[in-house]
Write a protein that holds these residues in place. Structure first.
Motif, PDB file in Angstrom:
ATOM      1  N   ALA A 152      -2.057   4.023  -5.502  1.00 29.73           N
ATOM      2  CA  ALA A 152      -2.537   3.149  -4.384  1.00 29.73           C
ATOM      3  C   ALA A 152      -1.847   2.125  -3.872  1.00 29.73           C
ATOM      4  CB  ALA A 152      -3.958   2.894  -4.476  1.00 29.73           C
ATOM      5  N   TRP A 153      -1.389   1.283  -4.965  1.00 32.98           N
ATOM      6  CA  TRP A 153      -0.671   0.145  -4.757  1.00 32.98           C
ATOM      7  C   TRP A 153       0.582   0.074  -5.584  1.00 32.98           C
ATOM      8  CZ3 TRP A 153      -2.233  -2.825  -0.850  1.00 32.98           C
ATOM      9  CH2 TRP A 153      -3.547  -2.775  -0.310  1.00 32.98           C
ATOM     10  N   PHE A 154       1.739  -0.783  -5.051  1.00 36.34           N
ATOM     11  CA  PHE A 154       2.620  -1.228  -5.853  1.00 36.34           C
ATOM     12  C   PHE A 154       2.518  -2.852  -5.723  1.00 36.34           C
ATOM     13  CE2 PHE A 154       6.686  -2.643  -6.900  1.00 36.34           C
ATOM     14  CZ  PHE A 154       7.240  -1.886  -8.180  1.00 36.34           C
ATOM     15  N   SER A 155       2.546  -3.258  -6.966  1.00 37.33           N
ATOM     16  CA  SER A 155       2.192  -4.949  -6.990  1.00 37.33           C
ATOM     17  C   SER A 155       3.845  -5.515  -7.389  1.00 37.33           C
ATOM     18  CB  SER A 155       1.512  -5.374  -8.092  1.00 37.33           C
ATOM     19  OG  SER A 155       1.402  -6.893  -8.428  1.00 37.33           O
ATOM     20  N   PRO A 213       2.130   1.615 -15.237  1.00 37.21           N
ATOM     21  CA  PRO A 213       1.421   2.512 -14.536  1.00 37.21           C
ATOM     22  C   PRO A 213      -0.094   1.979 -14.851  1.00 37.21           C
ATOM     23  CG  PRO A 213       2.131   3.744 -16.307  1.00 37.21           C
ATOM     24  CD  PRO A 213       2.668   2.300 -16.528  1.00 37.21           C
ATOM     25  N   GLY A 214      -1.000   1.736 -13.891  1.00 38.53           N
ATOM     26  CA  GLY A 214      -2.198   1.156 -13.852  1.00 38.53           C
ATOM     27  C   GLY A 214      -3.174   2.429 -14.055  1.00 38.53           C
ATOM     28  N   GLY A 215      -4.441   2.195 -14.657  1.00 35.47           N
ATOM     29  CA  GLY A 215      -5.295   3.274 -14.689  1.00 35.47           C
ATOM     30  C   GLY A 215      -5.903   3.945 -13.650  1.00 35.47           C
ATOM     31  N   GLU A 216      -6.194   5.099 -13.582  1.00 33.98           N
ATOM     32  CA  GLU A 216      -6.527   5.834 -12.305  1.00 33.98           C
ATOM     33  C   GLU A 216      -5.690   5.740 -11.351  1.00 33.98           C
ATOM     34  OE1 GLU A 216     -10.801   5.027 -11.767  1.00 33.98           O
ATOM     35  OE2 GLU A 216     -11.208   4.973 -13.545  1.00 33.98           O
ATOM     36  N   LYS A 217      -4.587   5.592 -11.500  1.00 35.27           N
ATOM     37  CA  LYS A 217      -3.475   5.499 -10.653  1.00 35.27           C
ATOM     38  C   LYS A 217      -3.629   4.574  -9.408  1.00 35.27           C
ATOM     39  CE  LYS A 217      -1.111   9.876 -11.578  1.00 35.27           C
ATOM     40  NZ  LYS A 217      -0.438  10.937 -11.146  1.00 35.27           N
ATOM     41  N   CYS A 218      -4.336   3.340  -9.741  1.00 30.88           N
ATOM     42  CA  CYS A 218      -4.742   2.363  -8.944  1.00 30.88           C
ATOM     43  C   CYS A 218      -3.544   1.548  -8.437  1.00 30.88           C
ATOM     44  CB  CYS A 218      -5.756   1.575  -9.285  1.00 30.88           C
ATOM     45  SG  CYS A 218      -6.330   0.389  -7.946  1.00 30.88           S
ATOM     46  N   GLU A 219      -2.901   1.138  -9.492  1.00 34.89           N
ATOM     47  CA  GLU A 219      -1.526   0.193  -9.320  1.00 34.89           C
ATOM     48  C   GLU A 219      -0.661   0.264 -10.045  1.00 34.89           C
ATOM     49  OE1 GLU A 219      -2.147  -3.948  -7.459  1.00 34.89           O
ATOM     50  OE2 GLU A 219      -1.646  -4.191  -9.675  1.00 34.89           O
ATOM     51  N   PRO A 268       0.801  -1.227  -0.068  1.00 32.67           N
ATOM     52  CA  PRO A 268      -0.159   0.116   0.129  1.00 32.67           C
ATOM     53  C   PRO A 268       0.880   1.199   0.134  1.00 32.67           C
ATOM     54  CG  PRO A 268       0.019  -1.033   2.283  1.00 32.67           C
ATOM     55  CD  PRO A 268       0.873  -1.865   1.091  1.00 32.67           C
ATOM     56  N   LEU A 269       0.940   1.994  -1.090  1.00 36.86           N
ATOM     57  CA  LEU A 269       1.766   3.162  -1.301  1.00 36.86           C
ATOM     58  C   LEU A 269       1.591   4.256  -0.413  1.00 36.86           C
ATOM     59  CD1 LEU A 269       2.533   2.898  -4.994  1.00 36.86           C
ATOM     60  CD2 LEU A 269       3.950   2.112  -3.267  1.00 36.86           C
ATOM     61  N   PRO A 270       0.129   4.635   0.018  1.00 39.85           N
ATOM     62  CA  PRO A 270       0.009   5.823   0.832  1.00 39.85           C
ATOM     63  C   PRO A 270       0.856   5.725   2.325  1.00 39.85           C
ATOM     64  CG  PRO A 270      -2.136   5.296  -0.286  1.00 39.85           C
ATOM     65  CD  PRO A 270      -1.171   3.982  -0.597  1.00 39.85           C
ATOM     66  N   GLU A 271       1.086   4.410   2.617  1.00 36.83           N
ATOM     67  CA  GLU A 271       1.724   4.353   4.039  1.00 36.83           C
ATOM     68  C   GLU A 271       3.166   3.986   3.880  1.00 36.83           C
ATOM     69  OE1 GLU A 271      -1.339   1.779   3.493  1.00 36.83           O
ATOM     70  OE2 GLU A 271      -2.422   3.787   4.024  1.00 36.83           O
ATOM     71  N   PHE A 272       3.594   3.589   2.638  1.00 37.98           N
ATOM     72  CA  PHE A 272       4.979   3.128   2.374  1.00 37.98           C
ATOM     73  C   PHE A 272       5.866   4.555   2.775  1.00 37.98           C
ATOM     74  CE2 PHE A 272       8.688   2.677  -0.246  1.00 37.98           C
ATOM     75  CZ  PHE A 272       9.172   1.531   0.264  1.00 37.98           C
TER      76      PHE A 272
END
Length: 183
Positions: free
Chosen positions: A160-163, A120-126, A27-31
């Protein structure tokens, strides 16, 4: 992904659960590199900085000008690993493919020592990567540096996420044996 709310439907259709894999997501917001749980990653990152590493994002329109240099790195990496491109489960060096999206670069002494293409995922999700390569003799921890910098960049960009990808475990839905329904 099958949610638990849909499980009864699949079972009623005569399917049995089979796990296919597990995905590691950050979860990138907390990274952050701060805190005790990130001590090893922070130490690796700091060492790369002390060794002169820097991080940059190369926009897709700038990738073609660097392809010869990147291909040399990729070919040397493959030779050092005594392998060839896999072409089925992970990225491969393909000029047209790599020119479509940005790249994450790590430089040391002004030279590219590692790179990865960015998904880069759509809508900056992932956010994720596919192909990654490094030169033989790159500074210790260069890939840890690349990943941590890419996650920090993704957080700053609002992802939001890094996979980190999926590790196959081969468990999904398949045809159930006649008369057998899992409990």
């Amino acid at each position: 992904e099958v949610g638990t709310e849909d499980l009864p439907l699949y079972l009623d259709l005569g399917l049995s659960p089979q796990k296919l894999g597990e995905e590691a997501r950050v979860p990138l917001p907390e990274f952050s590199l701060a805190g005790g749980s990130r001590k090893a990653l922070r130490a690796s990152h700091n060492r790369a900085v002390r060794d002169g590493c820097s991080f940059e994002i190369l926009p897709a329109n700038a990738v073609p000008a660097r392809l010869d240099e990147l291909e040399a790195i990729s070919n040397a990496w493959l030779a050092a690993k005594s392998t060839r491109e896999k072409r089925f489960s992970v990225g491969r060096f393909d000029r047209a493919y790599l020119s479509r999206l940005p790249l994450a670069l790590v430089r040391a002494g002004g030279q590219i020592v590692a790179f990865a293409n960015i998904w880069p995922g759509g809508e900056k999700c992932e956010l994720s990567i596919d192909l990654m390569r490094q030169v033989d003799g790159a500074p210790t921890g260069v890939m840890d540096f690349l990943f941590s910098e890419l996650m920090l960049w993704g957080r700053a960009q609002g992802y939001a996420w890094f996979s980190l990808g999926v590790a196959p475990t081969f468990f999904g839905f398949g045809k159930a044996k006649k008369g057998v329904r899992p409990a």
